[in-house]
Write an enzyme that holds these catalytic residues in place. Structure first.
Site, short mmCIF file in Angstrom:
data_model
loop_
_atom_site.label_atom_id
_atom_site.label_comp_id
_atom_site.label_asym_id
_atom_site.label_seq_id
_atom_site.Cartn_x
_atom_site.Cartn_y
_atom_site.Cartn_z
N ASP A 199 11.78 -4.41 10.78
CA ASP A 199 12.54 -3.60 11.72
C ASP A 199 13.72 -2.92 11.03
O ASP A 199 14.38 -3.52 10.17
CB ASP A 199 13.07 -4.50 12.85
CG ASP A 199 13.84 -3.74 13.90
OD1 ASP A 199 13.21 -3.01 14.68
OD2 ASP A 199 15.08 -3.87 13.93
N GLU A 241 2.25 -13.17 -3.74
CA GLU A 241 1.85 -14.57 -3.93
C GLU A 241 0.86 -15.01 -2.85
O GLU A 241 -0.02 -15.82 -3.10
CB GLU A 241 3.07 -15.50 -3.84
CG GLU A 241 4.02 -15.46 -5.01
CD GLU A 241 5.21 -16.39 -4.76
OE1 GLU A 241 4.99 -17.49 -4.18
OE2 GLU A 241 6.34 -16.01 -5.10
#
Length: 522
Positions: A199, A241
Site C-alpha cells: 500500500d 527466498e
C-alpha cells in the site's frame, strides 16, 4: 501454473468485510471466504488479493493496522487464515496479502509506547510546532484525507500522518522499522502466501528535514524518494527466498521514475492507474494502453490492468454516462448515470482488459455488474467523508456487501444481522444464483472470458487498422484478435475464422454495435 504465473494471472480482489459473512454477524469474514472458494475456482481466477485482514480499530477499513501477526477477530483467527491459504492453494488459487508500510494504527504497541514518552518516539515523526507557543504544525503538509497532516498532543509535540490522525506515519530512517517489516514479510511467506501488495508504496521515506511542501520541488519531500529503492531491494531478496511476488501501489506521473520500481531486483509488478482512471474514449484508452506497455518494456515487467478497486467508483456507474467526463477527485457526474449504458460498456471493457498482455485484477462484484451504491449519510463509515466535511461521499459505495442468493436474507451475504453497510433496494437482482444459470449475465461473461483468455497466449500486442472509434489488436502472433467499438456507428469485423466471445450480440448484418467488444480467432 508456471513459475512466472503472476505475469499473466487473473487476480481477484477480496474486501473481506463485504465478501461473505460466515457467522451471520453482519461483517464478512474468513469463514465466509472459505465457504465461497468453489465459486472463485469456478470463476477461474489464479490468485486472491486480500485487503488488510489484520487486527485493526477499523478507522480506515483495516488500513490502520495494530498488529500484523494477528487476524482481526471480526474476520477470524490466524489458524483460519492458514486454512484459507491452504484450501485455496488446493484449488489452484494463490493468496496475496496487503501490507501498509507507510503507517500503523494509533493503537499499535509502538505508538502507544511513543505516546507514553518512550524511545519508540524515534520510530515516528514527532516534532515541536511552529509559532510563538508551538501552536502551528511543524510544516504545511496536507493529509491525503483532507486537513493538515499533523496532530498535536497534550504535551505540545505534533506527529505526522499523511492519512487519518489514527494512522501515524513510521520513520523509515530508523533501522528497527526496516527490520520489523522484513520480519512481517517472512512471517506471511512462511504461512504460504504467494505475494504481497504494498500500500502507498511511494510514500514511505520522508526528507528528514521535513521541509514545507513546494509545488514542483525535486526531490519531493515524501513521494518517490530515492531511498525507497534500497528498501525494496532488501525486500526482493526475501521474496526470492520464498518464490514470492510483490505488487506495488505506485501512483507516479513520471513513467521513467515509475519503471524504476520494476527493475529486476525490486518489485515484480505495480498497479496501472492510467488505464483505471481513463474515460470510455477510444483515443484516451489507446494512449493509456500504449504508454503502459512502453513504460514496462525497458524493465521487462508485465503490466497490470484493472477497471475498479475498493477506492474507486464502480465501473458500471463510471461508464454509465452519455459523455465520458468523470471527476475522480469528487466522484461527481455532470449528467445522470444510465445503468444500461454503463453495463454495456463495462461488459466491453471486461473483454478489453482481459485480452491485454499482462496480469488483470478483478475487484469483487465487478463480475456481477454491481453499480455504485448510494449510502445514506448516517451510515457512511469512510473517514474521507467526515474529513471532507461531507463534500466527498467517500468510498463505501463500492464496498457494499455482495449479493449471493436472491431470496435469502440480506441477499445471502449473511444470515442473522443486517450487513455493516446497507444493501440498496434491488441488490438481490444481481445475486450470484440469479446470474450463474443465465448465459447472458455478467457473471457468465467473466467466466467464459477467463476460461478463454489463454487463447491470447503470451505474445505482444499488435494494433490492427480500424475505423475511427474502434480499437482492434492481435495477440498470440496474430492468432487471436480483440475488437472494441466505441464509435456511434456499427463496425465491420476484420477477417477471422471464428467468433470466440462477444460482450453483446452482433447486429443483423454481422457488424459490431456501439459499446460492444468481440474476441475472434484469426
Amino acid at each position: 501454473m508456471g513459475h512466472h504465473w503472476w505475469r499473466s494471472a487473473v487476480i481477484y480482489q477480496v474486501y473481506v468485510r463485504s465478501f461473505a459473512d460466515g457467522d451471520g454477524d453482519g461483517t464478512g469474514d474468513l469463514a465466509g471466504v472459505r465457504s465461497r472458494l468453489p465459486y472463485l475456482a469456478e470463476l477461474g481466477v489464479d490468485a486472491l488479493w486480500f485487503n488488510p485482514w489484520y487486527l485493526s480499530p477499523m478507522k480506515d477499513g483495516g488500513y490502520d493496522v495494530a498488529d500484523y501477526r494477528v487476524i482481526d477477530p471480526a474476520f477470524g483467527t490466524l489458524a483460519e487464515a492458514e486454512k484459507l491459504i491452504a484450501e485455496a492453494r488446493e484449488l489452484g488459487i494463490r493468496t496475496i496479502v496487503d501490507i501498509v508500510p507507510n503507517h500503523v494504527s494509533d493503537q499499535h504497541p509502538w505508538f502507544r509506547a511513543a505516546l507514553a514518552g518512550g524511545p519508540e518516539r524515534d520510530l515516528f515523526h514527532f516534532r515541536p510546532g511552529r509559532g510563538a507557543r508551538g501552536e502551528l504544525p511543524p510544516n504545511d503538509w496536507r493529509s491525503q484525507f483532507g486537513g493538515p497532516a499533523w496532530t498535536r498532543l497534550p504535551d505540545g509535540d505534533w506527529y505526522l500522518h499523511l492519512f487519518a490522525p489514527e494512522q501515524p506515519d513510521l520513520n523509515w530512517g530508523h533501522p528497527a522499522v526496516r527490520r520489523e517489516h522484513e520480519d512481517i514479510l517472512r512471517f506471511w511467506f512462511e504461512r504460504g502466501v504467494a505475494g504481497v501488495r504494498i500500500d502507498s508504496a511511494a510514500l514511505l521515506v520522508k526528507d528528514p528535514r521535513l521541509p514545507d511542501f513546494t509545488e514542483g520541488r525535486d526531490p519531493h519531500p515524501y513521494v518517490d524518494r530515492d531511498e525507497l529503492h534500497g528498501i525494496y531491494r532488501s525486500w526482493r531478496r526475501i521474496a526470492d527466498e520464498y518464490g514470492g511476488v510483490f505488487v506495488g501501489e505506485v501512483w507516479l506521473p513520471d513513467t521513467e521514475r515509475f519503471a524504476r520500481y520494476l527493475r529486476p531486483d525490486e518489485l515484480h509488478t505495480a498497479f496501472n492507474f492510467a488505464f483505471l482512471s481513463c474515460p470510455w474514449a477510444p483515443a484516451r484508452l489507446r494512449t493509456a494502453i500504449d504508454e503502459t506497455l512502453a513504460e514496462h518494456a525497458p524493465v521487462g515487467a508485465p503490466p497490470t490492468w484493472v477497471l475498479c478497486n475498493h477506492d474507486v467508483t464502480r465501473t458500471v456507474t463510471r461508464y454509465g454516462r452519455a459523455d465520458t467526463g468523470f471527476d475522480f477527485a469528487t466522484k461527481a457526474f455532470g449528467t445522470p448515470t444510465d445503468p444500461a449504458l454503463g453495463t454495456r460498456r463495462a461488459r466491453a471493457a471486461a473483454l478489453l482488459s482481459l485480452a491485454l498482455p499482462g496480469a488483470v485484477y478483478v475487484y469483487q462484484g465487478e463480475e456481477l455488474g454491481l453499480p455504485e451504491a448510494e449510502i445514506p449519510a448516517d451510515r457512511i463509515q469512510d473517514p474521507m467523508h467526515a474529513r471532507s466535511g461531507g463534500t466527498d461521499p467517500g468510498r463505501d459505495g463500492c464496498r457494499v456487501p455482495l449479493p449471493w442468493s436472491a431470496d435469502a436474507p440480506y441477499a445471502g451475504f449473511g444470515s442473522r444481522q443486517e450487513p455493516w453497510l446497507p444493501q440498496p433496494a434491488g441488490w438481490a437482482s444481481y445475486a450470484v444464483d440469479r446470474q450463474q444459470g443465465d448465459p447472458g449475465s455478467m457473471l457468465s461473461l467473466y467466466r467464459e472470458a477467463i476460461a478463454l483468455r489463454p487463447v491470447f497466449g503470451d505474445g505482444p500486442l499488435t494494433w490492427l487498422p480500424a475505423p475511427d472509434g474502434v480499437l482492434a489488436f492481435a495477440r498470440a502472433d496474430g492468432g487471436a484478435l480483440c475488437v472494441v467499438n466505441l464509435a456511434a456507428a456499427p463496425a465491420g469485423l476484420p477477417a477471422h475464422s471464428e467468433i470466440l466471445l462477444g460482450s453483446g450480440p452482433l447486429d443483423d448484418r454481422g457488424r459490431l454495435p456501439q459499446d460492444t467488444a468481440v474476441w475472434l480467432r484469426a
